[in-house]
Motif scaffolding. Structure first.
Motif, mmCIF file in Angstrom:
data_model
loop_
_atom_site.group_PDB
_atom_site.id
_atom_site.type_symbol
_atom_site.label_atom_id
_atom_site.label_comp_id
_atom_site.label_asym_id
_atom_site.label_seq_id
_atom_site.Cartn_x
_atom_site.Cartn_y
_atom_site.Cartn_z
ATOM 1 N N GLY A 41 0.770 -1.232 0.000
ATOM 2 C CA GLY A 41 0.000 0.000 0.000
ATOM 3 C C GLY A 41 0.802 1.283 0.000
ATOM 4 O O GLY A 41 0.254 2.354 0.316
ATOM 5 N N ALA A 43 1.704 3.048 -2.400
ATOM 6 C CA ALA A 43 1.209 3.992 -3.397
ATOM 7 C C ALA A 43 0.063 4.841 -2.864
ATOM 8 O O ALA A 43 -0.223 5.908 -3.413
ATOM 9 N N GLU A 44 -0.565 4.377 -1.772
ATOM 10 C CA GLU A 44 -1.744 5.071 -1.259
ATOM 11 C C GLU A 44 -1.506 5.837 0.036
ATOM 12 O O GLU A 44 -2.232 6.771 0.355
ATOM 13 N N ARG A 45 -0.505 5.486 0.821
ATOM 14 C CA ARG A 45 -0.377 6.083 2.159
ATOM 15 C C ARG A 45 0.793 7.063 2.242
ATOM 16 O O ARG A 45 1.625 7.143 1.348
ATOM 17 N N ARG A 76 6.788 10.764 -2.610
ATOM 18 C CA ARG A 76 5.419 11.283 -2.607
ATOM 19 C C ARG A 76 5.456 12.788 -2.324
ATOM 20 O O ARG A 76 6.176 13.242 -1.426
ATOM 21 N N TRP A 104 2.567 7.696 -10.537
ATOM 22 C CA TRP A 104 1.131 7.864 -10.405
ATOM 23 C C TRP A 104 0.838 9.319 -10.038
ATOM 24 O O TRP A 104 1.561 9.925 -9.244
ATOM 25 N N ASN A 106 -2.517 11.526 -8.710
ATOM 26 C CA ASN A 106 -3.906 11.440 -8.224
ATOM 27 C C ASN A 106 -4.471 10.035 -8.406
ATOM 28 O O ASN A 106 -5.633 9.842 -8.798
ATOM 29 N N GLY A 107 -3.623 9.044 -8.155
ATOM 30 C CA GLY A 107 -4.026 7.651 -8.185
ATOM 31 C C GLY A 107 -4.009 6.999 -9.548
ATOM 32 O O GLY A 107 -4.264 5.788 -9.655
ATOM 33 N N THR A 108 -3.689 7.741 -10.589
ATOM 34 C CA THR A 108 -3.653 7.195 -11.944
ATOM 35 C C THR A 108 -2.209 7.032 -12.403
ATOM 36 O O THR A 108 -1.407 7.971 -12.288
#
Length: 603
Positions: A41, A43-45, A76, A104, A106-108
């Motif tokens: 995770g 990529a998300e946190r 990030r 990535w 904005n998540g893309t």
């Protein structure tokens, strides 16, 4: 007030649009030593640490300074696209990320790129626009195993011999640029000395009816010439900028004159839709027999091997001033150029070389291909070497300081009756370079294995330390049988035969000299390393240096040389200067040895 942002200058000085934003500075960071971060995770946190971009995590200036293996690293940051960029797309640029990058926003996922030395970009249209936030996440993978173009980065934990601390992840500037949806591509600017002109090929992203491309060439006295051509017929409209005789001023080492070039994309109503500033130098490179000519003249190339490392920042220059200082140090020692060794240097260096009249050979950090067996097939470069090299040639095509290309270095491998992977890739890189650029000579591989019989240039590396013996070894050029590297196997060749090409000794010297260690007879070569026997004192250095240089300066068929090296690098202590760029020699004595007239220059 000076900027406190690290490396704040525009990273692409030969193609500058009016609106851009430098993203260097503090980013979130986390090491991912088992490359399991995507599953965990990352990529998300939020990430655990902070790093100063653009410095690699192994470096002191990054704030991390972790020199252990980094199988993968994550970055990030969040940035707001400037609101006044309305009507433009935001393009995200990475000048260099080592080695395999995924980005990535904005998540893309917006881009993937392989190769640690060349830039890549992502258009954020539809993902983040003017006035909106862009959450940027980067994963960089950098394995120590397998065939990979890694240059001088050590594949064992410790530095050794001429292998140095690794660089992982972002190591050059990250930036945003406001780009119109229909826009100019980066031009190819080809000087034409014989025709007193510049030929421009200017890609456009779309061919719109009634649109035009315009180029204005200027010098210190103002506009020289303007050219305009339709932009609706060709993918890359071509313009001719013919320079009037009274405004012709050639670029060379004594007068590195640069013309300004302003590029514009104009729509059917006459409105300038896109514009960019560039520059160009009117300079030619040609071959006549064994001579490599600059603007038709015999210019002896007194080159130095430049590794482009700094103690505190590794492959990234700590500042703009540091780039300039290295060229100044080289010039002060009597060199007029450099082999940019085992690294694609950042473009700001080439900009300063252009404006300071400093000759350079564009090269690639190809070391890392030697992963095969130890016999006939020990070099295994892959197709990605060709891909990455072509990206470098395309980036640097228009720089007048570059007078030759060399995609490979010391690819030692025996010749035998089978075509190997090394043969295929060497020929592919040679032919690709020749196809991409017909204006410069190409050396298939510097030293060791010349696999391409028709290579434009032939060379050798010779670290013989005795000037008398060195002279004997280099004397064969007069008889058409120059010194060639054998890899220690005299009975089996590693190169195709010499075919009368221009020839230079592209690595020699490397004189091992550390004033502090000279009294320590048992100094560990892991702590202090150089070629051959370390000189006993500074006087012996000058005697040896002068003897070696004289051999090459006195050969009328030798068009140049490259001395190893500009500075010490970690344990490799054979530089003219120390690693921190402080003095360890009488530079004026070094300069005087080099600047006397070479036999080659007596034309």
């Amino acid at each position: 007030m000076p900027s406190t942002q690290p490396r704040p200058e525009h990273p692409r000085p030969q193609f500058v649009r009016p609106h851009w934003l430098n993203l260097n500075g503090e980013w979130q960071f986390e090491a991912d030593k088992s490359d399991s971060g995507l599953e965990r995770g990352l990529a998300e946190r939020e990430l655990e640490r902070r790093i100063t971009v653009p410095f690699a995590p192994e470096s002191e200036l990054s704030g991390i300074e972790d020199v252990d293996y980094q199988e993968a690293v994550w970055y990030r940051t969040t940035v707001t696209i400037p609101a006044d960029w309305t009507g433009n797309d935001a393009v995200l640029h990475f000048q260099a990320v080592d080695h395999d990058a995924t980005v990535w926003v904005n998540g893309t996922e917006v881009v993937r790129h392989r190769g640690g030395f060349t830039p890549f970009s992502a258009n954020l249209a539809g993902i983040a626009g003017p006035g909106e936030e862009a959450l940027i996440v980067v994963r960089a993978r950098d394995t120590k195993n397998g065939s990979q173009a890694r240059g001088k980065q050590s594949t064992i934990y410790f530095n050794r011999d001429c292998h140095y601390t690794r660089t992982t992840g972002i190591w050059q500037t990250v930036w945003l640029e406001a780009v119109p949806s229909v826009h100019l591509g980066r031009p190819r600017i080809t000087p034409d000395v014989a025709g007193s002109a510049f030929h421009l090929a200017v890609p456009v992203s779309a061919n719109k009816p009634g649109w035009k491309v315009r180029a204005v060439l200027s010098d210190g006295d103002g506009e020289v010439v303007t050219a305009e051509v339709r932009a609706d017929l060709d993918l890359a409209p071509r313009l001719l900028l013919a320079v009037p005789a009274e405004r012709v001023r050639l670029w060379d080492t004594t007068d590195p004159h640069l013309y300004d070039v302003q590029l514009e994309l104009v729509d059917a109503d006459g409105t300038v839709v896109d514009q960019a500033a560039s520059y160009a130098g009117l300079r030619s490179v040609s071959i006549n027999g064994q001579a490599v000519l600059i603007n038709g003249k015999h210019v002896f190339q007194r080159l130095v091997l430049d590794q482009g490392y700094w103690p505190e920042s590794l492959m990234t220059a700590p500042s703009e001033e540091a780039l300039v200082a290295d060229i100044e140090l080289s010039l002060a020692a009597g060199f007029n150029g450099a082999r940019l060794h085992q690294k694609v240097f950042e473009e700001r260096f080439l900009y300063h070389a252009d404006r300071m009249g400093y000759l350079v050979w564009g090269e690639f950090g190809d070391w890392g291909a030697g992963v095969g067996d130890t016999g006939d097939n020990n070099q295994l470069p892959t197709a990605t070497f060709v891909t990455q090299w072509l990206e470098a040639v395309e980036r640097d095509y228009s720089h007048p300081s570059i007078v030759g290309w060399c995609p490979l270095n010391e690819t030692h491998q025996l010749l035998h009756d089978r075509i190997t992977q090394l043969d295929d890739v060497t020929r592919a890189m040679f032919l690709a370079t020749k196809a991409a650029d017909t204006s410069r000579p190409v050396l298939d591989a510097s030293g060791y294995s010349h696999r391409v019989p028709e290579t434009d240039i032939w060379d050798s590396h010779n670290y013989e330390q005795d000037p008398v013996e060195f002279g004997k070894q280099m004397a064969g050029l007069a008889d058409g049988a120059p010194y060639g590297n054998t890899g220690g196997l005299e009975d089996r060749p590693i190169s195709q035969p010499y075919n009368g090409q221009p020839y230079f000794c592209s690595e020699f010297g490397g004189i091992w000299w550390n004033p502090e260690a000279v009294q320590l007879a048992g100094t560990d070569r892991a702590e202090s390393w150089g070629y051959g026997q370390r000189v006993r004192d500074e006087a012996e250095f000058y005697d040896r240096f002068t003897g070696l240089v004289d051999v090459l300066l006195d050969d009328p068929r030798m068009f140049g040389y490259c001395y190893t090296q500009l500075t010490d690098v970690f344990q490799e202590e054979n530089g003219i200067y120390r690693f921190d760029r402080s003095s360890k020699l009488d530079v004026e004595r070094v300069r005087k040895t080099q600047v006397r007239a070479a036999a080659y220059e007596q034309d």
